[in-house]
Design an enzyme around this catalytic site. Structure first.
Site, PDB file in Angstrom:
ATOM      1  N   LYS A 194      -3.218   2.742  -2.861  1.00  0.00           N
ATOM      2  CA  LYS A 194      -4.480   3.156  -2.228  1.00  0.00           C
ATOM      3  C   LYS A 194      -4.516   4.662  -1.988  1.00  0.00           C
ATOM      4  O   LYS A 194      -3.640   5.195  -1.327  1.00  0.00           O
ATOM      5  CB  LYS A 194      -4.649   2.437  -0.905  1.00  0.00           C
ATOM      6  CG  LYS A 194      -5.122   1.039  -1.064  1.00  0.00           C
ATOM      7  CD  LYS A 194      -5.633   0.574   0.271  1.00  0.00           C
ATOM      8  CE  LYS A 194      -6.676  -0.479   0.098  1.00  0.00           C
ATOM      9  NZ  LYS A 194      -7.225  -0.883   1.373  1.00  0.00           N
ATOM     10  N   ASP A 236       0.818  -1.222   0.000  1.00  0.00           N
ATOM     11  CA  ASP A 236       0.000   0.000   0.000  1.00  0.00           C
ATOM     12  C   ASP A 236       0.845   1.262   0.000  1.00  0.00           C
ATOM     13  O   ASP A 236       2.044   1.232   0.245  1.00  0.00           O
ATOM     14  CB  ASP A 236      -0.882   0.020   1.260  1.00  0.00           C
ATOM     15  CG  ASP A 236      -2.138  -0.795   1.054  1.00  0.00           C
ATOM     16  OD1 ASP A 236      -2.365  -1.242  -0.066  1.00  0.00           O
ATOM     17  OD2 ASP A 236      -2.881  -0.967   2.035  1.00  0.00           O
ATOM     18  N   MET A 249      -7.523   9.612   9.734  1.00  0.00           N
ATOM     19  CA  MET A 249      -8.222  10.118   8.539  1.00  0.00           C
ATOM     20  C   MET A 249      -9.144  11.293   8.892  1.00  0.00           C
ATOM     21  O   MET A 249     -10.232  11.409   8.335  1.00  0.00           O
ATOM     22  CB  MET A 249      -9.065   8.996   7.890  1.00  0.00           C
ATOM     23  CG  MET A 249      -8.243   7.805   7.446  1.00  0.00           C
ATOM     24  SD  MET A 249      -9.263   6.403   6.917  1.00  0.00           S
ATOM     25  CE  MET A 249      -9.776   5.717   8.504  1.00  0.00           C
TER      26      MET A 249
HETATM   27  N1  SAH Z   1      -3.840   0.576   9.215  1.00  0.00           N
HETATM   28  C1  SAH Z   1      -3.252   1.868   9.484  1.00  0.00           C
HETATM   29  C2  SAH Z   1      -4.250   3.005   9.319  1.00  0.00           C
HETATM   30  C3  SAH Z   1      -4.763   3.166   7.893  1.00  0.00           C
HETATM   31  S1  SAH Z   1      -5.920   4.483   7.734  1.00  0.00           S
HETATM   32  C4  SAH Z   1      -2.646   1.874  10.890  1.00  0.00           C
HETATM   33  O1  SAH Z   1      -2.919   0.957  11.668  1.00  0.00           O
HETATM   34  O2  SAH Z   1      -1.872   2.785  11.218  1.00  0.00           O
HETATM   35  C5  SAH Z   1      -4.872   5.773   7.118  1.00  0.00           C
HETATM   36  C6  SAH Z   1      -4.726   6.859   8.151  1.00  0.00           C
HETATM   37  O3  SAH Z   1      -3.789   6.453   9.142  1.00  0.00           O
HETATM   38  C7  SAH Z   1      -4.161   8.165   7.614  1.00  0.00           C
HETATM   39  O4  SAH Z   1      -5.174   8.958   7.042  1.00  0.00           O
HETATM   40  C8  SAH Z   1      -3.613   8.793   8.878  1.00  0.00           C
HETATM   41  O5  SAH Z   1      -4.631   9.347   9.661  1.00  0.00           O
HETATM   42  C9  SAH Z   1      -3.085   7.576   9.615  1.00  0.00           C
HETATM   43  N2  SAH Z   1      -1.661   7.333   9.418  1.00  0.00           N
HETATM   44  C10 SAH Z   1      -1.073   6.256   8.882  1.00  0.00           C
HETATM   45  N3  SAH Z   1       0.280   6.342   8.940  1.00  0.00           N
HETATM   46  C11 SAH Z   1       0.544   7.516   9.547  1.00  0.00           C
HETATM   47  C12 SAH Z   1       1.755   8.194   9.946  1.00  0.00           C
HETATM   48  N4  SAH Z   1       2.952   7.662   9.718  1.00  0.00           N
HETATM   49  N5  SAH Z   1       1.644   9.374  10.564  1.00  0.00           N
HETATM   50  C13 SAH Z   1       0.448   9.931  10.819  1.00  0.00           C
HETATM   51  N6  SAH Z   1      -0.714   9.351  10.472  1.00  0.00           N
HETATM   52  C14 SAH Z   1      -0.673   8.157   9.858  1.00  0.00           C
END
Ligand code: SAH
Length: 256
Positions: free
Chosen positions: A58, A36, A169
């Site tokens: 994605k 992803d 998000m």
């Molecule tokens: N499965 C992922 C989340 C996916 S949804 C997890 O467990 O972290 C995607 C959202 O995750 C983004 O819109 C943001 O809000 C957050 N996100 C993912 N990686 C991030 C990062 N390194 N720093 C800040 N927000 C992050």
């Protein structure tokens, strides 16, 4: 031909060292890797030279067709006998649609394993010096999506019943979220932190309160991907913000 196997793997939040040993092994053993947008591409360097690497690209918006295509790829490669690693940002079961993919595999009799990952909602605050729980300030934490319209998220219950609120998000709806929390009784001075690209070299943290964070975010031009943390624990950022200091010192010459 025998079916292969699919590993649905959490790659962690961004720092490539924050993957599990098991997740790393799934990358090393894979014949095919479907990855992803939010994963750290350095991790792909651990793949076999012969491995096929497929970017699933994605985007933040909801594309049902794209998800269907991913399902088709998973089925096709696994049915051809491959070891397939499905690499997702953070944890695959936290807003990662990992369960939908597992359901499809189960329906096609393809064996799979779920390899949990370190989710951004805990890791990004940790790198910003914010613990999501603390004996003095927070005994509960909620993981909340900020991208659904109100009605689907029970802001009233969250505002009243949870100490630390971690929102994924949520940047586009930040104003709405702050307004909902205040309307349902959360103090306007409640601390808020926005952590952009947590655990990566690009990490930036902006702090404020429910009443001024929207303005601060627009002045500082903070965008996605970002984690929003709301609650008293945010105050610890002043004392415990360690990673930002590491980043600041990274290029300093070594003085002996
Ligand atoms: N499965 C992922 C989340 C996916 S949804 C997890 O467990 O972290 C995607 C959202 O995750 C983004 O819109 C943001 O809000 C957050 N996100 C993912 N990686 C991030 C990062 N390194 N720093 C800040 N927000 C992050």
């Amino acid at each position: 031909m025998n079916n292969g196997k699919v590993y649905i793997v959490g790659a962690g939040p961004g720092d490539p060292e924050l993957i599990t040993v098991k997740g790393l092994r799934a990358i090393q053993e894979a014949d095919v890797i479907l990855y992803d947008r939010l994963i750290n591409n350095d991790l792909l360097g651990y793949a076999k030279r012969s491995a096929e690497l497929i970017y699933c690209g994605k985007l933040p918006n909801y594309y049902p067709l794209q998800q269907e295509t991913i399902h088709k790829f998973l089925i096709k490669y696994a049915k051809n006998g491959n070891v397939v690693t499905r690499l997702k940002g953070g944890d695959p079961f936290v807003f990662g649609r990992g369960a939908e993919e597992a359901e499809v595999l189960q329906a096609h009799n393809i064996s799979f394993e779920i390899v949990p990952g370190i989710t951004a909602g805990i890791a990004a605050p940790a790198y910003a010096g914010i613990p999501v729980t603390h004996r003095q300030y927070s005994g509960s934490v909620a993981i909340v999506t900020g991208h659904r319209q109100s009605g689907e998220v029970q802001w009233e219950n969250i505002a009243k019943g949870i100490d630390t609120i971690v929102i994924y998000m949520g940047m586009r709806n930040l104003a709405h979220i702050c307004e909902q929390l205040v309307t349902h009784g959360r103090g306007k001075q409640t601390p808020v932190a926005i952590i952009h690209w947590g655990t990566k070299k690009e990490q930036r943290t902006v702090t404020g309160t429910l009443s001024d964070i929207v303005e601060k975010v627009s002045t500082e031009n903070v965008t996605n991907p970002a984690i929003i943390v709301i609650g008293e624990v945010v105050k610890l950022n002043n004392k415990l913000s360690w990673y930002q200091h590491e980043l600041a010192n990274i290029d300093l010459p070594l003085i002996i």
